[in-house]
Design an enzyme around this catalytic site. Structure first.
Site, PDB file in Angstrom:
ATOM      1  N   ASP A  12       0.826  -1.211   0.000  1.00  0.00           N
ATOM      2  CA  ASP A  12       0.000   0.000   0.000  1.00  0.00           C
ATOM      3  C   ASP A  12       0.862   1.265   0.000  1.00  0.00           C
ATOM      4  OD1 ASP A  12      -2.298   1.477   0.019  1.00  0.00           O
ATOM      5  OD2 ASP A  12      -2.688   1.238   2.158  1.00  0.00           O
ATOM      6  N   GLY A  13       0.348   2.292  -0.647  1.00  0.00           N
ATOM      7  CA  GLY A  13       0.993   3.607  -0.580  1.00  0.00           C
ATOM      8  C   GLY A  13       1.581   4.105  -1.886  1.00  0.00           C
ATOM      9  N   GLY A  15       0.051   5.275  -4.553  1.00  0.00           N
ATOM     10  CA  GLY A  15      -0.615   6.493  -5.017  1.00  0.00           C
ATOM     11  C   GLY A  15      -0.085   7.714  -4.278  1.00  0.00           C
ATOM     12  N   TRP A  17       2.713   8.030  -2.662  1.00  0.00           N
ATOM     13  CA  TRP A  17       4.132   8.250  -2.990  1.00  0.00           C
ATOM     14  C   TRP A  17       4.265   8.992  -4.328  1.00  0.00           C
ATOM     15  CZ3 TRP A  17       7.768   7.547  -6.680  1.00  0.00           C
ATOM     16  CH2 TRP A  17       9.119   7.575  -6.299  1.00  0.00           C
ATOM     17  N   ARG A  25      -0.161   9.655  -9.449  1.00  0.00           N
ATOM     18  CA  ARG A  25      -0.351   8.373  -8.759  1.00  0.00           C
ATOM     19  C   ARG A  25       0.312   7.239  -9.548  1.00  0.00           C
ATOM     20  NH1 ARG A  25      -3.942   7.385  -4.882  1.00  0.00           N
ATOM     21  NH2 ARG A  25      -4.226   5.303  -5.755  1.00  0.00           N
ATOM     22  N   ASN A  60     -10.663  -2.766  -6.326  1.00  0.00           N
ATOM     23  CA  ASN A  60      -9.865  -1.759  -7.057  1.00  0.00           C
ATOM     24  C   ASN A  60     -10.486  -1.359  -8.406  1.00  0.00           C
ATOM     25  OD1 ASN A  60      -6.650  -2.991  -5.869  1.00  0.00           O
ATOM     26  ND2 ASN A  60      -7.848  -1.256  -5.155  1.00  0.00           N
ATOM     27  N   TRP A  61     -11.493  -2.118  -8.868  1.00  0.00           N
ATOM     28  CA  TRP A  61     -12.177  -1.736 -10.120  1.00  0.00           C
ATOM     29  C   TRP A  61     -12.882  -0.393  -9.977  1.00  0.00           C
ATOM     30  CZ3 TRP A  61     -10.754  -4.261 -14.260  1.00  0.00           C
ATOM     31  CH2 TRP A  61     -10.392  -5.604 -14.170  1.00  0.00           C
TER      32      TRP A  61
HETATM   33  C1  FPP Z   1      -1.830   0.116  -3.417  1.00  0.00           C
HETATM   34  O1  FPP Z   1      -1.400   1.450  -3.346  1.00  0.00           O
HETATM   35  C2  FPP Z   1      -1.266  -0.531  -4.571  1.00  0.00           C
HETATM   36  C3  FPP Z   1      -1.967  -1.062  -5.592  1.00  0.00           C
HETATM   37  C4  FPP Z   1      -3.442  -1.042  -5.681  1.00  0.00           C
HETATM   38  C5  FPP Z   1      -1.300  -1.678  -6.736  1.00  0.00           C
HETATM   39  C6  FPP Z   1      -0.079  -2.467  -6.410  1.00  0.00           C
HETATM   40  C7  FPP Z   1       0.737  -2.444  -7.612  1.00  0.00           C
HETATM   41  C8  FPP Z   1       2.075  -2.387  -7.642  1.00  0.00           C
HETATM   42  C9  FPP Z   1       2.958  -2.528  -6.471  1.00  0.00           C
HETATM   43  C10 FPP Z   1       2.661  -2.127  -8.954  1.00  0.00           C
HETATM   44  C11 FPP Z   1       3.412  -3.226  -9.472  1.00  0.00           C
HETATM   45  C12 FPP Z   1       2.730  -4.484  -9.577  1.00  0.00           C
HETATM   46  C13 FPP Z   1       2.107  -4.946 -10.653  1.00  0.00           C
HETATM   47  C14 FPP Z   1       1.584  -6.313 -10.590  1.00  0.00           C
HETATM   48  C15 FPP Z   1       1.914  -4.166 -11.884  1.00  0.00           C
HETATM   49  P1  FPP Z   1      -2.472   2.593  -3.517  1.00  0.00           P
HETATM   50  O2  FPP Z   1      -2.504   2.984  -4.935  1.00  0.00           O
HETATM   51  O3  FPP Z   1      -3.774   2.173  -2.919  1.00  0.00           O
HETATM   52  O4  FPP Z   1      -1.805   3.728  -2.655  1.00  0.00           O
HETATM   53  P2  FPP Z   1      -2.526   4.854  -1.820  1.00  0.00           P
HETATM   54  O5  FPP Z   1      -3.087   4.182  -0.592  1.00  0.00           O
HETATM   55  O6  FPP Z   1      -1.409   5.776  -1.494  1.00  0.00           O
HETATM   56  O7  FPP Z   1      -3.568   5.455  -2.694  1.00  0.00           O
END
Ligand code: FPP
Length: 224
Positions: A12-13, A15, A17, A25, A60-61
């Site tokens: 997580d994180g 977006g 970052w 994001r 996530n969709w």
């Molecule tokens: C959560 O961070 C992350 C995801 C939903 C996607 C995870 C994907 C990767 C690590 C990219 C590489 C992997 C593949 C398989 C392509 P978030 O976007 O929810 O972060 P936030 O909480 O800061 O919004």
């Protein structure tokens, strides 16, 4: 010292970052992929046999189409570019979750699984379009359909993780303390490590520190 076979991670994180460092994001997802590569290497070094990564949930969709498309294009180019290298390193790739993506991505995922299916160094379970509640509902339905007794053994054999030991460790980065519908059955006795760092900032040193801490925990499993 506790034996360690299986580590599961909620990455997580990305977006946050990406927004913080590059005002995007998607840039965070790209950086998150580099962390994935580092942690795979580190898992092999630590002789971990199963690494389960939560890459895309059934929830996530609900994200903007642009972000979803970016994530899948990232995955597509990663697999196209790196599957031979992953295969040469003895990595077995398994997708957990329903493959209902584009025809092209579905095909690439299946061919990547097939190509690496006899590897034994480490198994990477990539949770994609994965949700634990639907996994459990499907398992219960199968038990019922086959007129079997409802018990642990029969439920486990219909989980997407059948033949995989439960994770001893769950790591969630991103400074959030929840399970987000991830491996709810399988995490029943896992040691949980919540990490403040955002996933792209997580590194081998953080991973080694958690493993070291885990190895020295007294695990009771209900006993005293
Ligand atoms: C959560 O961070 C992350 C995801 C939903 C996607 C995870 C994907 C990767 C690590 C990219 C590489 C992997 C593949 C398989 C392509 P978030 O976007 O929810 O972060 P936030 O909480 O800061 O919004």
């Amino acid at each position: 010292m506790n034996p360690l076979k299986h580590v599961a991670i909620i990455m997580d994180g990305n977006g946050r970052w990406g927004l913080k460092h590059k005002n995007s994001r998607n840039a965070g997802h790209k950086a998150g992929l580099s962390t994935v590569e580092k942690i795979i290497k580190s898992s092999i070094k630590n002789k971990i046999k199963f690494l389960t990564l939560f890459a895309f949930s059934t929830e996530n969709w609900k994200r903007p189409k642009k972000e979803i498309n970016y994530l899948f294009s990232l995955l597509q180019s990663f697999l196209s570019d790196k599957i031979t290298e992953l295969n040469n390193q003895g990595i077995k790739l398994k997708i957990i979750g329903k493959k209902n993506f584009s025809k092209k991505l579905n095909k690439l995922l299946s061919s990547s699984e097939n190509k690496t299916s006899s590897n034994t160094k480490i198994q990477i379970n990539l949770a994609l379009n994965y949700g634990s509640k639907i996994e459990l509902i499907n398992a219960f339905e199968n038990v019922q359909k086959n007129k079997e007794k409802i018990n642990e053994k029969n439920i486990v054999k219909y989980l997407l993780t059948k033949n995989i030991p439960d994770p001893e460790i769950l790591i969630r980065t991103g400074n959030t303390k929840r399970l987000s519908n991830f491996l709810l059955w399988q995490l029943a006795y896992s040691e949980i490590f919540f990490v403040k760092k955002l996933w792209p900032d997580f590194n081998e040193k953080d991973f080694d520190y958690i493993i070291k801490k885990f190895k020295n925990i007294k695990r009771n499993f209900g006993k005293i």
